[in-house]
Design a protein around this motif. Structure first.
Motif, PDB file in Angstrom:
ATOM      1  N   ILE A 609     -18.431  16.073 -42.844  1.00  0.00           N
ATOM      2  CA  ILE A 609     -19.740  15.920 -42.694  1.00  0.00           C
ATOM      3  C   ILE A 609     -20.661  14.914 -43.194  1.00  0.00           C
ATOM      4  CG2 ILE A 609     -21.784  17.426 -42.491  1.00  0.00           C
ATOM      5  CD1 ILE A 609     -20.145  19.924 -42.157  1.00  0.00           C
ATOM      6  N   GLN A 610     -20.233  14.746 -44.662  1.00  0.00           N
ATOM      7  CA  GLN A 610     -20.686  13.913 -45.536  1.00  0.00           C
ATOM      8  C   GLN A 610     -20.588  12.257 -44.752  1.00  0.00           C
ATOM      9  OE1 GLN A 610     -19.637  14.011 -49.417  1.00  0.00           O
ATOM     10  NE2 GLN A 610     -20.894  12.186 -50.232  1.00  0.00           N
ATOM     11  N   ILE A 611     -19.433  12.124 -44.358  1.00  0.00           N
ATOM     12  CA  ILE A 611     -18.957  10.832 -43.648  1.00  0.00           C
ATOM     13  C   ILE A 611     -19.954  10.652 -42.465  1.00  0.00           C
ATOM     14  CG2 ILE A 611     -17.288   9.631 -42.298  1.00  0.00           C
ATOM     15  CD1 ILE A 611     -15.172  10.707 -44.206  1.00  0.00           C
ATOM     16  N   LEU A 612     -20.059  11.709 -41.766  1.00  0.00           N
ATOM     17  CA  LEU A 612     -21.304  11.733 -40.448  1.00  0.00           C
ATOM     18  C   LEU A 612     -22.677  11.555 -40.923  1.00  0.00           C
ATOM     19  CD1 LEU A 612     -19.350  14.373 -38.530  1.00  0.00           C
ATOM     20  CD2 LEU A 612     -19.465  12.079 -37.705  1.00  0.00           C
ATOM     21  N   ASN A 613     -23.175  12.242 -41.858  1.00  0.00           N
ATOM     22  CA  ASN A 613     -24.247  12.085 -42.342  1.00  0.00           C
ATOM     23  C   ASN A 613     -24.732  10.796 -42.932  1.00  0.00           C
ATOM     24  OD1 ASN A 613     -25.492  14.744 -41.466  1.00  0.00           O
ATOM     25  ND2 ASN A 613     -24.728  15.875 -43.117  1.00  0.00           N
ATOM     26  N   SER A 614     -23.822  10.212 -43.595  1.00  0.00           N
ATOM     27  CA  SER A 614     -24.043   8.832 -44.329  1.00  0.00           C
ATOM     28  C   SER A 614     -24.252   7.599 -43.233  1.00  0.00           C
ATOM     29  CB  SER A 614     -22.904   8.614 -45.281  1.00  0.00           C
ATOM     30  OG  SER A 614     -21.763   8.198 -44.626  1.00  0.00           O
ATOM     31  N   ARG A 615     -24.006   8.179 -41.946  1.00  0.00           N
ATOM     32  CA  ARG A 615     -23.979   7.132 -40.832  1.00  0.00           C
ATOM     33  C   ARG A 615     -25.225   7.193 -40.045  1.00  0.00           C
ATOM     34  NH1 ARG A 615     -19.075   6.907 -43.191  1.00  0.00           N
ATOM     35  NH2 ARG A 615     -18.159   4.829 -43.108  1.00  0.00           N
ATOM     36  N   VAL A 616     -25.979   8.388 -40.315  1.00  0.00           N
ATOM     37  CA  VAL A 616     -27.137   8.793 -39.281  1.00  0.00           C
ATOM     38  C   VAL A 616     -28.043   7.813 -39.097  1.00  0.00           C
ATOM     39  CG1 VAL A 616     -28.748  10.533 -38.887  1.00  0.00           C
ATOM     40  CG2 VAL A 616     -26.451  11.093 -39.460  1.00  0.00           C
ATOM     41  N   VAL A 617     -28.758   7.343 -38.051  1.00  0.00           N
ATOM     42  CA  VAL A 617     -29.563   6.565 -37.935  1.00  0.00           C
ATOM     43  C   VAL A 617     -30.896   6.889 -37.106  1.00  0.00           C
ATOM     44  CG1 VAL A 617     -28.316   4.434 -37.996  1.00  0.00           C
ATOM     45  CG2 VAL A 617     -28.779   5.542 -35.775  1.00  0.00           C
ATOM     46  N   GLY A 618     -30.903   8.274 -36.684  1.00  0.00           N
ATOM     47  CA  GLY A 618     -31.849   9.044 -36.009  1.00  0.00           C
ATOM     48  C   GLY A 618     -31.582  10.503 -35.679  1.00  0.00           C
ATOM     49  N   ARG A 619     -32.765  11.193 -36.022  1.00  0.00           N
ATOM     50  CA  ARG A 619     -32.604  12.787 -35.891  1.00  0.00           C
ATOM     51  C   ARG A 619     -33.728  13.386 -34.786  1.00  0.00           C
ATOM     52  NH1 ARG A 619     -32.550  15.239 -41.934  1.00  0.00           N
ATOM     53  NH2 ARG A 619     -32.201  17.193 -40.522  1.00  0.00           N
ATOM     54  N   PHE A 620     -33.099  14.122 -33.858  1.00  0.00           N
ATOM     55  CA  PHE A 620     -34.035  14.625 -32.882  1.00  0.00           C
ATOM     56  C   PHE A 620     -33.952  15.949 -32.627  1.00  0.00           C
ATOM     57  CE2 PHE A 620     -32.506  10.126 -32.157  1.00  0.00           C
ATOM     58  CZ  PHE A 620     -33.690   9.538 -32.035  1.00  0.00           C
ATOM     59  N   PHE A 621     -34.884  16.657 -32.385  1.00  0.00           N
ATOM     60  CA  PHE A 621     -34.955  18.338 -32.169  1.00  0.00           C
ATOM     61  C   PHE A 621     -35.358  18.683 -30.839  1.00  0.00           C
ATOM     62  CE2 PHE A 621     -34.939  17.552 -36.766  1.00  0.00           C
ATOM     63  CZ  PHE A 621     -33.958  18.566 -37.277  1.00  0.00           C
ATOM     64  N   SER A 622     -34.788  19.837 -30.322  1.00  0.00           N
ATOM     65  CA  SER A 622     -35.490  20.533 -29.179  1.00  0.00           C
ATOM     66  C   SER A 622     -36.961  20.713 -29.500  1.00  0.00           C
ATOM     67  CB  SER A 622     -34.638  21.489 -28.767  1.00  0.00           C
ATOM     68  OG  SER A 622     -35.405  22.265 -27.727  1.00  0.00           O
ATOM     69  N   LYS A 623     -37.932  20.464 -28.434  1.00  0.00           N
ATOM     70  CA  LYS A 623     -39.280  20.796 -29.165  1.00  0.00           C
ATOM     71  C   LYS A 623     -39.668  22.175 -28.120  1.00  0.00           C
ATOM     72  CE  LYS A 623     -40.379  17.496 -31.494  1.00  0.00           C
ATOM     73  NZ  LYS A 623     -40.706  17.878 -33.098  1.00  0.00           N
ATOM     74  N   LYS A 624     -38.932  22.746 -27.534  1.00  0.00           N
ATOM     75  CA  LYS A 624     -39.290  23.952 -26.967  1.00  0.00           C
ATOM     76  C   LYS A 624     -38.374  25.196 -26.966  1.00  0.00           C
ATOM     77  CE  LYS A 624     -38.034  22.623 -22.051  1.00  0.00           C
ATOM     78  NZ  LYS A 624     -38.563  22.294 -20.667  1.00  0.00           N
ATOM     79  N   ASP A 625     -38.623  26.133 -26.705  1.00  0.00           N
ATOM     80  CA  ASP A 625     -37.613  27.334 -26.735  1.00  0.00           C
ATOM     81  C   ASP A 625     -36.866  27.378 -25.287  1.00  0.00           C
ATOM     82  OD1 ASP A 625     -38.323  28.111 -29.248  1.00  0.00           O
ATOM     83  OD2 ASP A 625     -39.356  29.885 -28.570  1.00  0.00           O
ATOM     84  N   PRO A 626     -35.492  27.546 -25.306  1.00  0.00           N
ATOM     85  CA  PRO A 626     -34.976  27.772 -23.932  1.00  0.00           C
ATOM     86  C   PRO A 626     -35.347  29.099 -23.178  1.00  0.00           C
ATOM     87  CG  PRO A 626     -33.264  28.419 -25.637  1.00  0.00           C
ATOM     88  CD  PRO A 626     -34.710  28.062 -26.354  1.00  0.00           C
ATOM     89  N   SER A 627     -35.265  28.939 -22.118  1.00  0.00           N
ATOM     90  CA  SER A 627     -35.669  30.273 -21.237  1.00  0.00           C
ATOM     91  C   SER A 627     -34.596  31.430 -21.379  1.00  0.00           C
ATOM     92  CB  SER A 627     -35.551  29.764 -19.891  1.00  0.00           C
ATOM     93  OG  SER A 627     -34.309  29.297 -19.513  1.00  0.00           O
TER      94      SER A 627
END
Length: 636
Positions: A609-627
């Motif tokens: 997980i640390q290897i992956l996180n060290s290479r993150v260039v953008g973070r995005f979240f769901s903005k609405k609850d699912p149905s």
């Protein structure tokens, strides 16, 4: 010996113990610790005999059901049962269960009337699985809960001198076309007379009034139960919830509402937004009068710089925290230890919607050492051996979050191997659990992978390793690799018109904050180029991808997200080009084969997980609850 459940004047949890040898029947109540421990010793000493008697009783009772008649033609021979009745999964049993849900008689699979259907957190086609249950099965569950009492009394003194602050909740339920209730197993138990009329002893006294547990509004229920627990803090000897995730959700709720809770205690009045009549009346009886001293004390502890050890500070007499911390709940151990102040974590039982399986006979053992002893009177147990290298599989579980490919492939080969009885499993070996229940499941694959760790008398003990095929879980959700693949496939359709390709992905369950949430790592490329897209320009698109994945996951996930708020918004983290090559290099350095390497669809290794996180260039979240809406069972 065989245990029969008696409903004749002995109270819930009392048993008639009938010897297989000559002699009469005697009543034993598991509320008596000495008798309860003697009963456990008898069960485990005679585990094989009890198992054979259980199978004999199940076959005798149900041999003329439509399901078994098709294989056994009225014969109750146990060896013929193992030879002729196939090992099945839920998809095989689903048509029979749905027929009962739609009004056909229980005799399709069970000689006893099916009184309700228990909805499992595992899913099928996006809907919860439904497991048959009978009135006798409720007595069996009550016995199971009551037998935990003498075990805890063996290890912890003075539990009869106080109360338990257990945070318990009900979930949505529906009525099937046949009029049967379909609901989660714990909702069924909490709404039963067996729970509400449980024998009055101190071990069964909770700080939460039943009205607050049965409150359909989860927010009001949580608030009222915490308020009652704080008011009665000096009487609390043990705290807990069913799952570690639910208990930590309560701590987060306390962080958000402690000022208002203190105000209620200071004034002696419940907040006006608590509108559920039963909860409001029950809490008012406990709150009774203003208590400024208690409010000031709680305020002092909660307003400190850190909440480390807050459980011990607020409930100083607490002897242990009772939550399930095995399986997917192990990810919460570190956070629980932060809040606990050194209080032991106790995982007492192993159960599911299909059947209640076993108990932890050494409840004060470390979470990593917890093993469960399967109670041989609960069902007939069989085990499918996993013959491959155990150390290798253990590594794959830790590094990739999924089993060695042999646990997912060659299913037919595994089913052809002879299933092993409870008495014949071997220490150190891995097995998939198969159950035959009193309620209409025959040679049913539960989907749990267990490792044998030892024996108590003649009963084997098992460590839960993992759910078969499940790659992500935060609360009661169980997302398998296929569900994740299908959800990602829907999201890919959104980015492809923009000229982007998803080259690799993986995921993990991030529980570093509450509520936890799913994280997906995506490596993208532009069509005809190896350059990473300009992520700043694609925020809306990526947020839509997050929401699309959530909408594509099953109803249990969506319920946890929208109604229960026990899962946070799904996150996609874009990583730079070459990240998944680095992940492969790491896994190969840890022992994976270059020739057989497949990108793991779930990561549990902190280093990975640390290897992956060290290479993150953008973070995005769901903005609405699912149905989400309660699942429906349509008439055929």
């Amino acid at each position: 010996m065989i245990l029969r459940f008696s409903g004749q004047g002995q109270g819930p949890g009392c048993l008639v113990v009938q010897s297989c040898r000559k002699g009469g029947a005697t009543a034993q109540c598991t509320n008596d610790s000495e008798a309860g421990m003697k009963l456990l010793e008898d069960l485990t000493e005679n585990a094989n005999q009890v198992q054979q008697k259980v199978l004999e009783e199940i076959l005798t009772q149900n041999v003329h059901t439509q399901y078994l008649r098709g294989f056994l033609h009225g014969c109750t021979d146990k060896e013929l049962f193992k030879k002729k009745v196939p090992i099945v999964n839920y998809e095989d049993m689903k048509p029979y269960i749905e027929r009962i849900a739609n009004g056909e008689p229980s005799e399709i699979i069970s000689a006893q009337p099916i009184t309700e259907l228990l909805t499992s957190s595992g899913t099928s086609g996006g809907q919860p699985k439904m497991m048959p249950s009978t009135a006798e099965d409720l007595e069996r569950k009550t016995f199971f809960y009551n037998i935990l009492v003498p075990v805890m009394n063996e290890y912890v003194d003075g539990l009869d001198q106080g109360k338990g602050m257990y945070l318990l909740f009900i979930k949505p339920e529906i009525s099937t076309p046949a009029g049967l209730m379909a609901r989660p197993v714990l909702t069924s138990y909490y709404k039963s007379n067996n729970f509400r009329n449980r024998p009055f002893n101190r071990f069964n006294v909770y700080t939460s009034p039943d009205e607050t547990i049965l409150c359909p509004d989860s927010k009001q229920s949580m608030y009222c139960q915490l308020l009652c627990g704080l008011v009665q803090r000096d009487e609390v000897l043990r705290v807990g919830a069913v799952f570690a995730s639910a208990f930590l959700r309560a701590i987060k709720f306390l962080e958000d509402y402690w000022i208002e809770l203190c105000s209620n205690i200071r004034t002696g009045h419940v907040s006006d937004w608590i509108t559920d009549p039963g909860s409001r009346n029950a809490v008012s009886l406990i709150l009774r009068r203003p208590n400024s001293d208690l409010a000031n004390l709680i305020e002092l502890e909660c307003s400190g710089k850190s909440w480390e050890g807050i459980i011990k500070k607020l409930w100083p007499r607490t002897k242990y925290i009772e939550v399930i911390v095995t399986g997917s709940m192990a990810q919460y151990i570190q956070t629980l230890e932060f809040y606990s102040g050194g209080i032991p974590l106790v995982s007492t039982m192993y159960a599911s919607s299909e059947c209640y399986f076993g108990i932890n006979l050494k409840p004060l053992s470390k979470p990593s050492d917890v093993s469960y002893t399967l109670l041989p009177n609960m069902a007939f147990f069989e085990f499918l051996p996993l013959e491959k290298n155990h150390d290798r599989m253990t590594y794959e579980v830790q590094c990739n979050g999924i089993s060695d490919p042999t646990c997912r492939e060659n299913e037919d080969d595994r089913l052809e191997s002879e299933a092993v009885d409870l008495a014949n499993v071997k220490v150190g070996h891995l097995y998939e659990l198969v159950v035959t229940t009193f309620t209409g499941l025959y040679r049913y694959r539960v989907g749990d992978i267990l490792m044998v760790t030892g024996f108590h008398n003649n009963a084997p003990q098992f460590r839960f390793v993992q759910r078969r095929n499940v790659v992500l879980s935060i609360d009661t959700d169980k997302t398998n690799e296929e569900d994740l693949l299908n959800a990602v496939a829907q999201a890919k359709l959104i980015i492809e018109p923009h000229g982007f390709l998803l080259t690799e992905y993986t995921s993990y369950a991030d529980t570093s904050s509450m509520p936890g949430h799913y994280v997906l790592f995506w490596e993208l490329k532009m069509r005809g180029s190896n350059d990473l897209p300009e992520v700043e320009l694609e925020v809306v698109t990526m947020e839509k991808c997050c929401s699309t994945i959530e909408e594509s996951l099953d109803s249990v996930y969506r319920r946890c997200r929208k109604k229960d708020k026990s899962i946070g918004p799904l996150e996609i983290r874009l990583v730079k080009h070459g990240t998944f090559d680095a992940l492969m290099d790491y896994c190969v350095s840890q022992g994976s084969s270059v020739n057989q390497y497949k990108t793991p669809r779930c990561i549990k290794s902190e280093e990975a997980i640390q290897i992956l996180n060290s290479r993150v260039v953008g973070r995005f979240f769901s903005k609405k609850d699912p149905s989400w809406e309660p699942f429906k069972i349509g008439a055929k």
